[in-house]
Write a protein that holds these residues in place. Structure first.
Motif, PDB file in Angstrom:
ATOM      1  N   MET A  85      40.196  39.809  26.458  1.00  0.00           N
ATOM      2  CA  MET A  85      40.424  41.243  26.587  1.00  0.00           C
ATOM      3  C   MET A  85      41.692  41.662  25.838  1.00  0.00           C
ATOM      4  SD  MET A  85      39.556  44.236  27.559  1.00  0.00           S
ATOM      5  CE  MET A  85      38.282  44.117  28.825  1.00  0.00           C
ATOM      6  N   ILE A  89      41.586  44.311  22.695  1.00  0.00           N
ATOM      7  CA  ILE A  89      42.346  45.565  22.714  1.00  0.00           C
ATOM      8  C   ILE A  89      43.271  45.632  21.501  1.00  0.00           C
ATOM      9  CG2 ILE A  89      44.152  46.847  23.930  1.00  0.00           C
ATOM     10  CD1 ILE A  89      42.915  45.808  26.561  1.00  0.00           C
ATOM     11  N   PHE A 101      33.298  48.519  26.620  1.00  0.00           N
ATOM     12  CA  PHE A 101      33.381  47.314  27.439  1.00  0.00           C
ATOM     13  C   PHE A 101      32.251  47.292  28.453  1.00  0.00           C
ATOM     14  CE2 PHE A 101      35.563  45.285  31.289  1.00  0.00           C
ATOM     15  CZ  PHE A 101      35.170  44.002  30.932  1.00  0.00           C
ATOM     16  N   THR A 135      39.623  44.522  33.665  1.00  0.00           N
ATOM     17  CA  THR A 135      39.251  45.939  33.638  1.00  0.00           C
ATOM     18  C   THR A 135      40.491  46.814  33.765  1.00  0.00           C
ATOM     19  OG1 THR A 135      37.094  45.427  34.597  1.00  0.00           O
ATOM     20  CG2 THR A 135      37.819  47.715  34.694  1.00  0.00           C
ATOM     21  N   LEU A 138      42.341  46.950  30.477  1.00  0.00           N
ATOM     22  CA  LEU A 138      41.770  47.916  29.536  1.00  0.00           C
ATOM     23  C   LEU A 138      42.074  49.347  29.962  1.00  0.00           C
ATOM     24  CD1 LEU A 138      40.102  48.751  27.122  1.00  0.00           C
ATOM     25  CD2 LEU A 138      38.031  48.423  28.497  1.00  0.00           C
ATOM     26  N   GLN A 139      41.959  49.635  31.252  1.00  0.00           N
ATOM     27  CA  GLN A 139      42.233  50.992  31.724  1.00  0.00           C
ATOM     28  C   GLN A 139      43.677  51.388  31.426  1.00  0.00           C
ATOM     29  OE1 GLN A 139      39.878  53.263  33.342  1.00  0.00           O
ATOM     30  NE2 GLN A 139      41.541  54.524  32.510  1.00  0.00           N
ATOM     31  N   ALA A 149      38.557  53.924  24.244  1.00  0.00           N
ATOM     32  CA  ALA A 149      37.590  53.004  24.841  1.00  0.00           C
ATOM     33  C   ALA A 149      36.791  53.679  25.943  1.00  0.00           C
ATOM     34  CB  ALA A 149      38.304  51.764  25.392  1.00  0.00           C
TER      35      ALA A 149
END
Length: 335
Positions: A85, A89, A101, A135, A138-139, A149
Motif C-alpha cells: 500500500m 500510494i 483500491f 485502508t 490510504l484514507q 483515490a
C-alpha cells in the motif's frame, strides 16, 4: 493506459475484461507472473513490495487498480500488505495516477448491525488489523491530498472461475459436485455475498466516474439475502436433487485448528457466521441505478450448471472432504 496491480486473480481478471470491453483496450497487467487476458494486454512483472518496481509498474497510467490478494497467512499479510500500500500510494502520487483500491470487510464489527460506508472499524484478529491499517493508510493519504483515490469495498465472494471464499469452497463447490455443503456455525443466518463479476464491473465503473473519487463505496449485492440453508435449497432445485448440508459447530473448528493451518487462519472470521451479515450498498444503487446486479438465484444456478456432480469425488482446488474438514457427525436438516 489503465493498470491493474495484482493481476491474475478472479477479481483482476474480470476487471480486465470489463475495462477492455467498456473503457479501453490499453491495459497493463502487473503481478509477479502476469498472464494476458486479451492479446492487446501489456504485461509487467513486478514485486509490489519493491518501491522502485511499483513506481515503474504505475508509470504512464491514468488509473491504477490495487486488487492484490494474498494467501490466508497472517504473518505474510503483516509483512507485505502495508509495504504494497505504501509503495502504491507513493507511485501514484509521483506519476499523478488515480488509485482505485479493492477493499474487504474484515475490519468491520462482526455483529448483525447493518454495515455502511460509515461503519467504524473494530478489527478483531491479525488479518483484520492489517486490513484496517492499510485502508486507514490510504484514507489518510486521500485526506492529505497526496493521492486522488477511491475505496471500493466488497463483502464475501461467491462466483465462477477461481473465486476463493469459504462460501465457494465449503458450500457451492461441494454442491456443484453433488456433495453435502459444510456450513459454518449456523445455516439460518442471512448472508451478504457479492458475485465476483459484479464486483469487478462495479469497481471499473466507479474508477471511471470522476465524481466518485475521494470516497468509499460499498459494491453492489443482491439485497434479497439468503441463508445458507436457502442457498442449498436453491442449488438443489437447480439440479433437481436434494443435496443437503452439515453444520460445522465452533468446537470442531477449534479442534481442526490444532492440526490444520488453513482452518486456524480462518478462525478469526468465524464470528461473522454466528449472526446475520447485513452489508448495505444503497449509496452505489442510488448513484448508479442502471447497474444490473446478479441475483443470488441466478448466480447459484450458473455455478451449479458449471459443476460436474460426482458424489463422493473431489476435484482439484476444492475444499477438503470430511476426512480433513471438521464437521458435525449428524447431518443437518435437508432442504
Amino acid at each position: 493506459m489503465q493498470t491493474i496491480l495484482g493481476a491474475n486473480g478472479q477479481i483482476a481478471t474480470e476487471l480486465a475484461r470489463y475495462l477492455h470491453d467498456h473503457v479501453t483496450p490499453d491495459l497493463r497487467l502487473v503481478s509477479r507472473r502476469p498472464q494476458k487476458v486479451h492479446d492487446t494486454d501489456q504485461l509487467a512483472a513486478a514485486d509490489l513490495t519493491d518501491a522502485d518496481a511499483t513506481r515503474a509498474a504505475v508509470a504512464d497510467s491514468e488509473i491504477a487498480y490495487l486488487t492484490v490478494g494474498l494467501p490466508m497467512n497472517s504473518a505474510l499479510w503483516e509483512r507485505q500488505f502495508p509495504a504494497m500500500m505504501a509503495n502504491t500510494i507513493a507511485a501514484c502520487s509521483a506519476h499523478g495516477t488515480k488509485l482505485v483500491f479493492f477493499d474487504n470487510t474484515y475490519m468491520y464489527p462482526k455483529t448483525a448491525a447493518p454495515q455502511t460506508e460509515d461503519t467504524p472499524f473494530q478489527p478483531t484478529g491479525r488479518k483484520a488489523v492489517v486490513r484496517a491499517r492499510i485502508t486507514t493508510m490510504l484514507q489518510n493519504a486521500m485526506d492529505a491530498g497526496d493521492v486522488d483515490a477511491v475505496i471500493c469495498r466488497a463483502p464475501e465472494f461467491y462466483g465462477p472461475g477461481r473465486t476463493q471464499s469459504l462460501t465457494n469452497t465449503a458450500i457451492l463447490d461441494r454442491l456443484a459436485q453433488g456433495r453435502r455443503a459444510m456450513i459454518p456455525l449456523d445455516a439460518h443466518t442471512q448472508r451478504s455475498l457479492i458475485w465476483t463479476p459484479d464486483a469487478s464491473r462495479a469497481m471499473g465503473l466507479i474508477g471511471n466516474t470522476a465524481d466518485a473519487y475521494g470516497q468509499t463505496w460499498h459494491l453492489p449485492i443482491d439485497t434479497d439475502r439468503l441463508t445458507y440453508a436457502q442457498i442449498v435449497e436453491v442449488a438443489s432445485a437447480s439440479v433437481g436433487t436434494d443435496l443437503g448440508y452439515r453444520t460445522v459447530p465452533a468446537a470442531l473448528f477449534t479442534l481442526g485448528a490444532l492440526f490444520n493451518p488453513a482452518i486456524r487462519e480462518a478462525g478469526e472470521l468465524l464470528p461473522r457466521y454466528r449472526q446475520d451479515n447485513i452489508f448495505e450498498a444503497t449509496k452505489f444503487a442510488t448513484r448508479f441505478p442502471e447497474f444490473t446486479v446478479t441475483s443470488y438465484r441466478s448466480g447459484i444456478a450458473e455455478l451449479m450448471g458449471a459443476g460436474h456432480p460426482r458424489p463422493g469425488k473431489a476435484t482439484a482446488g476444492t475444499a477438503p472432504d470430511a476426512a480433513t474438514t471438521p464437521h458435525a457427525e449428524r447431518p443437518g436438516p435437508k432442504s
